[in-house]
Design a protein around this motif. Sequence first.
Motif, PDB file in Angstrom:
ATOM      1  N   GLY A   1       0.408 -15.602 -17.328  1.00 64.47           N
ATOM      2  CA  GLY A   1       1.452 -16.557 -17.655  1.00 64.47           C
ATOM      3  C   GLY A   1       2.658 -16.404 -16.747  1.00 64.47           C
ATOM      4  N   TYR A   2       3.680 -17.170 -17.075  1.00 63.39           N
ATOM      5  CA  TYR A   2       4.894 -17.166 -16.255  1.00 63.39           C
ATOM      6  C   TYR A   2       6.104 -16.932 -17.127  1.00 63.39           C
ATOM      7  N   PRO A   3       7.048 -16.169 -16.687  1.00 64.44           N
ATOM      8  CA  PRO A   3       7.009 -15.329 -15.501  1.00 64.44           C
ATOM      9  C   PRO A   3       6.200 -14.058 -15.766  1.00 64.44           C
ATOM     10  N   THR A   4       5.675 -13.493 -14.715  1.00 65.63           N
ATOM     11  CA  THR A   4       5.036 -12.177 -14.789  1.00 65.63           C
ATOM     12  C   THR A   4       5.656 -11.319 -13.698  1.00 65.63           C
ATOM     13  N   LEU A   5       6.018 -10.104 -14.057  1.00 71.04           N
ATOM     14  CA  LEU A   5       6.539  -9.133 -13.095  1.00 71.04           C
ATOM     15  C   LEU A   5       5.603  -7.936 -13.056  1.00 71.04           C
ATOM     16  N   ILE A   6       5.381  -7.426 -11.852  1.00 69.16           N
ATOM     17  CA  ILE A   6       4.508  -6.272 -11.681  1.00 69.16           C
ATOM     18  C   ILE A   6       5.184  -5.299 -10.725  1.00 69.16           C
ATOM     19  N   ARG A   7       5.350  -4.051 -11.168  1.00 74.72           N
ATOM     20  CA  ARG A   7       5.844  -2.998 -10.276  1.00 74.72           C
ATOM     21  C   ARG A   7       4.626  -2.320  -9.664  1.00 74.72           C
ATOM     22  N   VAL A   8       4.577  -2.316  -8.346  1.00 68.88           N
ATOM     23  CA  VAL A   8       3.445  -1.752  -7.618  1.00 68.88           C
ATOM     24  C   VAL A   8       3.914  -0.498  -6.891  1.00 68.88           C
ATOM     25  N   GLU A   9       3.208   0.591  -7.125  1.00 68.97           N
ATOM     26  CA  GLU A   9       3.512   1.847  -6.442  1.00 68.97           C
ATOM     27  C   GLU A   9       2.286   2.273  -5.651  1.00 68.97           C
ATOM     28  N   ASN A  10       2.429   2.315  -4.336  1.00 67.09           N
ATOM     29  CA  ASN A  10       1.356   2.739  -3.426  1.00 67.09           C
ATOM     30  C   ASN A  10       0.055   1.979  -3.677  1.00 67.09           C
TER      31      ASN A  10
ATOM     32  N   ARG B   1       0.810  -1.228   0.000  1.00 66.76           N
ATOM     33  CA  ARG B   1       0.000   0.000   0.000  1.00 66.76           C
ATOM     34  C   ARG B   1       0.840   1.273   0.000  1.00 66.76           C
ATOM     35  N   SER B   2       2.099   1.190   0.434  1.00 73.37           N
ATOM     36  CA  SER B   2       2.954   2.383   0.403  1.00 73.37           C
ATOM     37  C   SER B   2       4.313   2.002  -0.162  1.00 73.37           C
ATOM     38  N   GLY B   3       4.893   2.915  -0.893  1.00 66.93           N
ATOM     39  CA  GLY B   3       6.201   2.671  -1.485  1.00 66.93           C
ATOM     40  C   GLY B   3       6.114   1.967  -2.825  1.00 66.93           C
ATOM     41  N   VAL B   4       7.298   1.606  -3.317  1.00 65.42           N
ATOM     42  CA  VAL B   4       7.415   0.936  -4.608  1.00 65.42           C
ATOM     43  C   VAL B   4       7.946  -0.471  -4.357  1.00 65.42           C
ATOM     44  N   ASN B   5       7.276  -1.461  -4.904  1.00 69.64           N
ATOM     45  CA  ASN B   5       7.644  -2.861  -4.730  1.00 69.64           C
ATOM     46  C   ASN B   5       7.583  -3.573  -6.068  1.00 69.64           C
ATOM     47  N   LEU B   6       8.285  -4.677  -6.139  1.00 74.94           N
ATOM     48  CA  LEU B   6       8.264  -5.532  -7.323  1.00 74.94           C
ATOM     49  C   LEU B   6       7.662  -6.870  -6.912  1.00 74.94           C
ATOM     50  N   VAL B   7       6.725  -7.366  -7.713  1.00 78.43           N
ATOM     51  CA  VAL B   7       6.069  -8.634  -7.451  1.00 78.43           C
ATOM     52  C   VAL B   7       6.330  -9.539  -8.651  1.00 78.43           C
ATOM     53  N   GLY B   8       6.763 -10.762  -8.384  1.00 80.13           N
ATOM     54  CA  GLY B   8       7.060 -11.693  -9.458  1.00 80.13           C
ATOM     55  C   GLY B   8       6.325 -13.004  -9.294  1.00 80.13           C
ATOM     56  N   PHE B   9       5.921 -13.590 -10.420  1.00 81.21           N
ATOM     57  CA  PHE B   9       5.243 -14.878 -10.446  1.00 81.21           C
ATOM     58  C   PHE B   9       6.081 -15.848 -11.262  1.00 81.21           C
ATOM     59  N   PHE B  10       6.371 -17.004 -10.660  1.00 83.14           N
ATOM     60  CA  PHE B  10       7.257 -17.984 -11.275  1.00 83.14           C
ATOM     61  C   PHE B  10       6.635 -19.371 -11.153  1.00 83.14           C
ATOM     62  N   THR B  11       7.077 -20.280 -11.998  1.00 81.81           N
ATOM     63  CA  THR B  11       6.664 -21.674 -11.904  1.00 81.81           C
ATOM     64  C   THR B  11       7.825 -22.564 -12.310  1.00 81.81           C
ATOM     65  N   THR B  12       7.738 -23.821 -11.944  1.00 82.60           N
ATOM     66  CA  THR B  12       8.802 -24.767 -12.278  1.00 82.60           C
ATOM     67  C   THR B  12       8.649 -25.220 -13.725  1.00 82.60           C
ATOM     68  N   GLY B  13       9.738 -25.697 -14.293  1.00 77.60           N
ATOM     69  CA  GLY B  13       9.710 -26.213 -15.658  1.00 77.60           C
ATOM     70  C   GLY B  13       9.516 -25.140 -16.712  1.00 77.60           C
ATOM     71  N   CYS B  14       9.766 -23.922 -16.369  1.00 78.21           N
ATOM     72  CA  CYS B  14       9.542 -22.772 -17.255  1.00 78.21           C
ATOM     73  C   CYS B  14      10.902 -22.162 -17.585  1.00 78.21           C
ATOM     74  N   HIS B  15      11.326 -22.300 -18.849  1.00 72.13           N
ATOM     75  CA  HIS B  15      12.635 -21.771 -19.240  1.00 72.13           C
ATOM     76  C   HIS B  15      12.723 -20.254 -19.064  1.00 72.13           C
TER      77      HIS B  15
END
Length: 172
Positions: A148-157, A73-87
């Motif tokens: 899908g995988y991988p997915t990255l999301i930058r979240v700000e506040n 809810r505050s600041g800047v964060n990075l969120v990542g989604f990963f799975t196995t067997g995914c090059h």
Amino acid sequence: MMELLVLGGAVLAVMVVLNLLLTFALVRRVRALQDRVSNVPARDPALPQPGDAVGAFQAATPEGGLLTDEALRSGVNLVGFFTTGCHPCATLRAQLLESPPRLPLMAFVEGHEDDPAARELGAALGAIARVAFITETDSVTKAFRPAGYPTLIRVENGTVAASGHQLRDVLS
């Protein structure tokens, strides 16, 4: 007669040279257009859009902690989604481990903690991130809607600022 043959040969030679020059110019133009198009990455329309609010979620970490939407809810964060067997996931993991982002990172690994491959992926990401294991139907997946995988999301506040499948999509 010989003069006419020489004149015809000269005209033909000039036409061949002009054709060759025009072909080279056309090839150069096509390459320039390809470079321009390849520098504009295609955006996956299923990714969370900038401005989307992050929904409510909570996920338990292997250490017994809890990752929640409140931490975003505050600041800047990075969120990542990963799975196995995914090059692509393995490639992104290597990039993150080699050059960790300066943002706090939450990593969600699809799979069960008892799965050796998922546990290995989670342990590797645990060196640079807070990690939780998720399924396709839990609150984290519903809150972020990763495409899908991988997915990255930058979240700000608490709001999606950028999303993508590669680091350059979210850090630039």
